[in-house]
Design a protein around this motif. Structure first.
Motif, short mmCIF file in Angstrom:
data_model
loop_
_atom_site.label_atom_id
_atom_site.label_comp_id
_atom_site.label_asym_id
_atom_site.label_seq_id
_atom_site.Cartn_x
_atom_site.Cartn_y
_atom_site.Cartn_z
N SER A 1 0.75 -1.31 -0.02
CA SER A 1 -0.10 0.02 0.04
C SER A 1 0.93 1.25 -0.11
O SER A 1 0.62 2.12 -0.84
CB SER A 1 -0.88 0.04 1.24
OG SER A 1 -1.58 1.30 1.48
N GLU A 2 2.01 1.10 0.80
CA GLU A 2 2.86 2.38 0.82
C GLU A 2 3.72 2.54 -0.17
O GLU A 2 3.83 3.72 -0.76
CB GLU A 2 3.82 2.18 2.00
CG GLU A 2 2.81 2.23 3.35
CD GLU A 2 2.37 0.97 3.96
OE1 GLU A 2 1.61 1.01 4.98
OE2 GLU A 2 2.68 0.07 3.37
N SER B 1 2.48 2.03 -3.17
CA SER B 1 1.48 2.60 -4.21
C SER B 1 1.40 4.20 -3.98
O SER B 1 1.40 5.08 -4.85
CB SER B 1 0.19 1.82 -4.07
OG SER B 1 -0.77 2.51 -5.02
N ASP B 2 1.49 4.35 -2.57
CA ASP B 2 1.58 5.78 -2.18
C ASP B 2 2.80 6.64 -2.91
O ASP B 2 2.67 7.75 -3.40
CB ASP B 2 1.25 6.27 -0.91
CG ASP B 2 -0.06 5.67 -0.38
OD1 ASP B 2 -0.90 5.37 -1.04
OD2 ASP B 2 0.03 5.54 0.78
#
Length: 556
Positions: free
Chosen positions: A268-269, A271-272
């Motif tokens: 997720s990180e 992707s950020d």
């Protein structure tokens, strides 16, 4: 161009038929996807019309993700999967890895709805057995090179193959790791505008064996991103690889990003981070999972690339752009090291009556600098050099001659004396008598923090002290600047760190410091720097230095 023809490849060592130590580490899928996203190898492009190379595919961690993206791209652009047979070229040394990678590609394409026979045909075309370092693609340059090159020291490779690697990889000097060669060949294989994305140990960015590779990058390519992932769980197996993701382009150096991920950095990180990276705007970002800063350029010096937080790297890069080096012919500023004798027990003494007085040269030692003010403890050099730089005639100095004769055995067995037996009583370094009289800043070799100490003239530095002299600088003003945390940040970013965080304040690191033109410093800031130096006030020195450098703060 590599120095051999494709037909000559048969003369290189045979490929191994079984696994020995090949440094194989499988990359997690989300890390693979992160690299492909950072490269903009995305499904909106017609991926059949570009060439991707994976130099050491292992069991197919990257190829499965690549196959998925090409499959989606074919659907988007209404093309059969058969059009992708030349879109990928992957190699591996081991036949078993080739088979597993082909199976992984075929399975991915079949799962995506393509016919099994067609999927197997594409997989067979993509993946072959071979040694990328000895046989890069002769037909077409790559638009993308991706992967996780093997981690294995060159000296652990069989001698015949090691010799072959060295013959084609000019960057593989000294005790290099195999991955250095993968970087070199991959960059040379990039088409104009092509991009490389590796997850690999980052030691080459700073150590000696990576110097030629750094030189190649800075002279011909663009270092786009260095994402340090030392604490990230990036691989399927636990390894101590100190990994980083590097993105390098075959174009002139442009904007560069330095980033550092924490152990909370995951899919997720990632992707950020990719979304922030794609904005391509100057600035920095800090989250719990990562820090990143975008800089106008990468560091041009191939001697070593600095290590620091992304925000601090951005400040150092800005200072590198705006200010000149401390050592400068225009100001006559020079960095040097004190005298090495080769026999301190003979050449150093506290006995002021030992020999003729004009043969005793007062010496500055590390212990003299401890308080921040120079407190001479009475050490002398037994000086065999004349003011003209010649060895003295011992017949003119009977007491010196007798002293050297007494210690003749110790002096003559030194390497320098064996090499020049007629000059058996020389020190390793000559004495430059002009240095004794000059004001100079002295720096102990090893210290937790930067520690300039002023010698107003009268002492000669020992080899555990580095010195700075200048024709222009007021040495107290320069001393205040170098006492600051701004100057220390340069040394900290480049220097070797010893146990307990001790820094080495050696000449090569002091020379990395950037300083303003002394004439451009206002009288008030000159006064503030000099007073801070006199009081050993690091905080006041740093505040004045920030004004001089035009900085609001120095980030951690």
């Amino acid at each position: 161009m590599l120095p051999f023809a494709d037909a000559d490849w048969q003369n290189f060592p045979a490929l191994p038929t079984q696994s020995v130590e090949h440094g194989e580490v499988s990359t997690r899928r989300w890390v693979v996807d992160l690299i492909l996203d950072l490269l903009a190898y995305t499904t909106d492009k017609d991926l059949c019309d570009v060439k991707l190379v994976e130099p050491a595919c292992g069991t197919g961690a990257f190829l499965s993700a690549v196959a998925s993206r090409i499959s989606a791209s074919c659907r988007t652009h209404d093309r059969p999967i058969g059009d992708a047979v030349t879109a990928v070229r992957a190699l591996d040394l081991l036949a078993r890895n080739v088979q597993q990678s082909r199976a992984a590609v075929a399975e991915q394409l079949t799962d995506d709805g393509w016919q099994p026979d067609e999927a197997r045909r594409v997989a067979a075309a993509w993946v072959n057995q071979g040694d990328y370092l000895l046989r890069p693609d002769p037909e077409q340059q790559a638009d993308y090179v991706v992967g996780n090159p093997p981690y294995i020291r060159l000296e652990d490779v069989p001698n015949d193959r090691m010799a072959a690697y060295r013959s084609v990889c000019s960057t593989m000097g000294g005790r290099a790791d195999i991955y250095v060669g993968f970087y070199e060949i991959a960059m040379r294989n990039l088409a104009p505008g092509g991009r490389l994305g590796f997850v690999c140990a980052d030691r080459w960015m700073r150590n000696q064996y990576g110097r030629r590779l750094r030189q190649l990058v800075t002279s011909r390519f663009s270092m786009d991103l260095a994402l340090v992932m030392h604490d990230v769980d990036a691989f399927d197996d636990q390894v101590s690889a100190y990994p980083a993701i590097t993105i390098i382009s075959n174009r002139p150096q442009g904007v560069a990003v330095a980033a550092d991920a924490t152990r909370t950095f995951g899919a997720s990180e990632a992707s950020d981070f990719t979304a922030w990276y794609a904005k391509n705007e100057l600035g920095s970002v800090t989250t719990e999972a990562y820090q990143a800063a975008r800089m106008a350029h990468w560091f041009p010096d191939e001697d070593s690339w600095p290590a620091a937080s992304p925000a601090r790297l951005a400040v150092l890069e800005d200072l590198t752009e705006r200010f000149g080096l401390l050592e400068d012919d225009k100001t006559g500023t020079r960095v040097g090291i004190g005298i090495a004798t080769g026999a301190d027990k003979v050449f150093l003494t506290k006995n002021a009556d030992l020999i003729e007085s004009d043969r005793l040269l007062p010496m500055a030692m590390v212990r003299d600098t401890t308080t921040g003010a120079l407190n001479w403890n009475g050490m002398f050099l037994v000086n065999p050099w004349t003011a003209q730089g010649d060895l003295v005639d011992l017949t003119a100095y009977p007491r010196l001659a007798a002293y050297f004769a007494e210690h003749g055995a110790a002096l003559r067995k030194r390497y320098i004396a064996v090499k020049q037996p007629q000059r058996w009583y020389k020190t390793i370094d000559k004495v430059d008598h002009r240095l004794t009289r000059r004001p100079k800043l002295l720096f102990p070799d090893m210290k937790l923090t930067i520690h300039p100490v002023l010698d107003e003239g009268g002492l000669y530095p020992h080899h555990n002290l580095y010195f700075i002299v200048s024709d222009v600088w007021d040495m107290r003003v320069l001393g205040g600047l170098l006492l600051s945390k701004v100057a220390e940040a340069f040394v900290e970013a480049y220097a070797v760190k010893m146990r307990g965080g001790t820094l080495r304040f050696q000449a090569q690191y002091l020379r990395k410091i950037r300083v303003p033109d002394p004439a451009a410093i206002s009288e008030s800031d000159q006064t503030a720097l000099a007073e801070a130096f006199n009081k050993r006030d690091v905080k006041a020195a740093t505040e004045a230095a920030l004004r001089v450098y035009g900085l609001a703060e120095l980030p951690d």
